[in-house]
Structure formats: C-alpha cells, structure tokens
Design a protein around this motif. Structure first.
Motif, mmCIF file in Angstrom:
data_model
loop_
_atom_site.group_PDB
_atom_site.id
_atom_site.type_symbol
_atom_site.label_atom_id
_atom_site.label_comp_id
_atom_site.label_asym_id
_atom_site.label_seq_id
_atom_site.Cartn_x
_atom_site.Cartn_y
_atom_site.Cartn_z
ATOM 1 N N HIS A 138 9.631 -10.182 1.067
ATOM 2 C CA HIS A 138 8.421 -10.785 0.496
ATOM 3 C C HIS A 138 8.389 -10.664 -1.032
ATOM 4 C CE1 HIS A 138 4.368 -12.206 0.129
ATOM 5 N NE2 HIS A 138 4.001 -11.100 -0.475
ATOM 6 N N ILE A 142 3.657 -5.040 -0.936
ATOM 7 C CA ILE A 142 3.203 -5.182 0.456
ATOM 8 C C ILE A 142 2.374 -3.956 0.846
ATOM 9 C CG2 ILE A 142 5.102 -6.654 1.277
ATOM 10 C CD1 ILE A 142 6.177 -4.054 2.721
ATOM 11 N N PRO A 149 -6.662 -5.892 7.343
ATOM 12 C CA PRO A 149 -5.517 -6.691 6.899
ATOM 13 C C PRO A 149 -5.935 -8.038 6.271
ATOM 14 C CG PRO A 149 -5.302 -6.018 9.205
ATOM 15 C CD PRO A 149 -6.669 -5.651 8.778
ATOM 16 N N GLU A 150 -5.578 -8.197 5.004
ATOM 17 C CA GLU A 150 -5.771 -9.486 4.343
ATOM 18 C C GLU A 150 -4.369 -10.012 4.070
ATOM 19 O OE1 GLU A 150 -7.904 -8.593 0.720
ATOM 20 O OE2 GLU A 150 -9.383 -7.480 1.897
ATOM 21 N N ASN A 151 -4.226 -11.315 4.043
ATOM 22 C CA ASN A 151 -2.931 -11.919 3.732
ATOM 23 C C ASN A 151 -1.804 -11.375 4.635
ATOM 24 O OD1 ASN A 151 -0.909 -13.319 2.489
ATOM 25 N ND2 ASN A 151 -0.874 -12.087 0.619
ATOM 26 N N LEU A 152 -2.064 -11.413 5.957
ATOM 27 C CA LEU A 152 -1.065 -10.929 6.924
ATOM 28 C C LEU A 152 0.175 -11.819 6.867
ATOM 29 C CD1 LEU A 152 -0.426 -8.938 9.288
ATOM 30 C CD2 LEU A 152 -1.340 -10.700 10.813
ATOM 31 N N LEU A 153 1.338 -11.182 6.680
ATOM 32 C CA LEU A 153 2.585 -11.950 6.593
ATOM 33 C C LEU A 153 3.281 -12.013 7.946
ATOM 34 C CD1 LEU A 153 3.929 -10.272 3.324
ATOM 35 C CD2 LEU A 153 2.898 -12.546 3.493
ATOM 36 N N ARG A 155 4.024 -9.413 11.822
ATOM 37 C CA ARG A 155 3.833 -8.175 12.591
ATOM 38 C C ARG A 155 5.169 -7.800 13.217
ATOM 39 N NH1 ARG A 155 -0.666 -6.923 17.150
ATOM 40 N NH2 ARG A 155 -1.761 -6.310 15.266
ATOM 41 N N ASP A 164 1.762 -4.063 10.793
ATOM 42 C CA ASP A 164 1.262 -5.324 10.238
ATOM 43 C C ASP A 164 1.599 -5.332 8.751
ATOM 44 O OD1 ASP A 164 0.233 -6.544 12.481
ATOM 45 O OD2 ASP A 164 -1.696 -5.517 12.324
ATOM 46 N N CYS A 166 1.274 -6.964 5.162
ATOM 47 C CA CYS A 166 0.412 -7.859 4.375
ATOM 48 C C CYS A 166 0.914 -7.943 2.941
ATOM 49 C CB CYS A 166 -1.018 -7.306 4.319
ATOM 50 S SG CYS A 166 -1.808 -7.282 5.918
#
Ligand code: MEV
Length: 309
Positions: A138, A142, A149-153, A155, A164, A166
């Motif tokens: 990413h 992270i 969780p905001e902006n989950l990329l 899991r 998780d 993010c």
C-alpha cells in the motif's frame, strides 16, 4: 510483454510489532528505500545471472510455486539493508509478485499482490502477520486492526487471527531510523515471543499492554500529538524489551537519542536491526546515532507502495 519491472518500499513500525502477530493493532509506515525486481521470459530460471539459486531465495520460490514455475530471468536491486528490520523481504515479495503477475498478464491489484506477498513471507518464516507486506504494497501508512476501521483496504485471516488493514494518513512528523548494523532474522524472534506467550501468562499481559499502547498511539497520530506519541513509543520499547526482543545495540541507540527526541524504540523484529526516533531535531538525532556506531536514515513519509517501473 517480454519484460516487467516493479519496485516496492521498505517500512518501519511506529507501534505494535510482535503483538500484531497475535491480532493486536499496529501502525507501520513505508520508507523511501525500495526493492526492485525485473523479470524477463527465458528458457531457464536465473536469479541475478545464477542458475540453481532458488534455494537461496525462498520468497521468490514461494511466488513462483503459485504461478506454475515459468522460465524467467530475475534481477534484483535494493537499497534496503537485509535483516535491518526495515522490511526488505516484504518489499522483495511484493515487488516480485507484482512483476511476475505483470509479465504473465495476471491481475496486479493491491489486494491480490498483498495476499500473495504475505503467503510468501509466511511460508518462509512459518509465522508472522501481514503487516510488513501490506505496508510495502500500500505504501504511505497503514493501521492494522484499528478500533474504528476507516479506509479498509483488505482483510487477512489465518487460524484464529484476523487482520483488517486500513490506509492511514500520518500527519507531517519527522522520524529518524538508526540501523545498528547487526542483522537479525524475523522468524526466530517472532517464534521466541510465541513460545514465551504460550508458557507464561505475564508475557500475554505484556502483549495486551502493547495493544493498549498502540490504540492510544493511533489516537495521538490522528491528533498530531507528538509528545504523547513519543511517550508511547518509549513505553512500547520497554514492553518489547521485557518480551526479550531488544538488545544492547538497540538500547544504546535508543538511549543516545533521548535528549533530542519525543520518544524512541526498536522497530521491526528487534534483536539487532533498527530503532526509530520521533524528533524535531533530526540532525542532532542522526549525529547521536552515528556517534554510537549506528547508521542514521531520515525518513520521508508519503512513499508510494508497489508500482510498475
Ligand atoms: C516485523 O517487521 C514485525 C513483526 O511484528 C513480525 C510480523 O508482524 O510478522 C515482528
């Protein structure tokens, strides 16, 4: 396509290493040092011109296993010292996965590459979290297992653990890394902590405490509160020392920067490798690290993740 190249960054961990292996939260940031892989179709497999070199490169072997062992020439270049705690093997796995997928016309979306790179890390280490490989894929910052969780990329699940991942905006802050020059392998250090935790409920309490410190740290990062974050980093170093993953080389560098930083700690697996300080005085911190025999690296945050070259 006959040739494909990709590069991926190294990383450092602000808070939460080791505890993240057991599903606790963590924060990692990509650094402006990269690993680059170039792959070309061929009639045999070579690594940097060598045949029969796969046994020495288990991450590469693991990724090739997934793709049916195509005949390719592989060349690698890196400015991330190996065994330094700065994620060189994760960056190798991420850049190689991306390059091979590009060459074979397979999807190169971040989630696919992150999961493949993690499988390679896991198969080599036999233990570990997807933090390093996710940070490398990413880029930027992270947060792992953040409370909201905001902006989950993506899991990742393995056994009882769920991570998780993010994306995290790290506000402008200056970090200086100090590399001890002592190489350390991540797998045995992670395994040492796992055994300690299994045999001793005190170790489990320390891991829980690292989780609590990390959650407080996520809040301090959001608020840009350097004083609080620095205190938490120093506390985390002490907790990691109790777990037995620091060492004299790391403690010497952490102590050396204390007058010029908000806080400092080992970063990555420990046992040698690197430490990191949060500071407004990067020159003084760098000098203190050099004067104690370490190599300072001033970090530029905002580094992009894996990409085609
Ligand atoms: C190493 O950079 C980070 C550790 O937490 C191992 C892992 O997460 O796999 C020590």
């Amino acid at each position: 396509m006959k040739t494909a190249s990709a590069s991926a960054p190294g990383k450092f961990v602000i808070l939460g290493e080791h505890a993240v292996v057991f599903g606790k939260p963590a924060v990692a940031v990509a650094i402006d040092r990269r690993f680059k892989c170039t792959v070309s179709k061929s009639d045999r497999v070579t690594i940097n011109g060598e045949e029969n070199a796969l046994a020495l490169h288990p991450h590469i072997l693991s990724v090739l296993d997934v793709h049916g062992h195509p005949y390719i020439e592989i060349t690698t270049e890196s400015d991330i010292p190996s065994g330094s705690g700065l994620g060189s093997s994760a960056a190798l796995a991420a850049s190689f996965s991306f390059a091979v997928r590009s060459l074979l016309g397979e999807p190169t979306d971040s989630e696919a590459v992150a999961k493949e790179a993690y499988e390679a890390e896991y198969s080599v280490q036999g233990i570990g979290s997807p933090m390093d490989t996710s940070a490398s894929v990413h880029g930027m910052g992270i947060a792992v297992n953040a409370p909201e969780p905001e902006n989950l990329l993506w899991r990742v699940e393995r056994g009882k653990n769920v991570w998780d991942i993010c994306g995290l905006d790290v506000p402008e802050m200056t970090f200086v890394i100090g590399y001890t020059g002592k190489k350390a392998l991540t797998g045995p250090l992670v395994e040492k902590v796992r055994r300690y935790k299994e045999r001793n409920s005190f170790a489990k309490d320390i891991i829980d405490e690292i989780g609590t410190v990390t959650l407080e740290g996520m809040d301090a990062i959001k608020k840009g509160d350097r004083v609080k974050l620095g205190d938490l980093m120093t506390k985390d170093h002490k907790l990691l020392s109790i777990l037995g993953v620091s060492g004299p080389e790391l403690n010497k560098l952490v102590d050396a920067v204390s007058d010029y930083s908000y806080g400092a700690k080992l970063t990555g697996a420990g046992g040698g490798g690197s430490m990191v300080a949060l500071t407004d005085e990067p020159e003084k911190v760098s000098k203190a690290i050099s004067s104690r025999g370490g190599t300072p690296i001033t970090v530029k945050t905002g580094e992009p993740g894996v990409r085609a070259e």
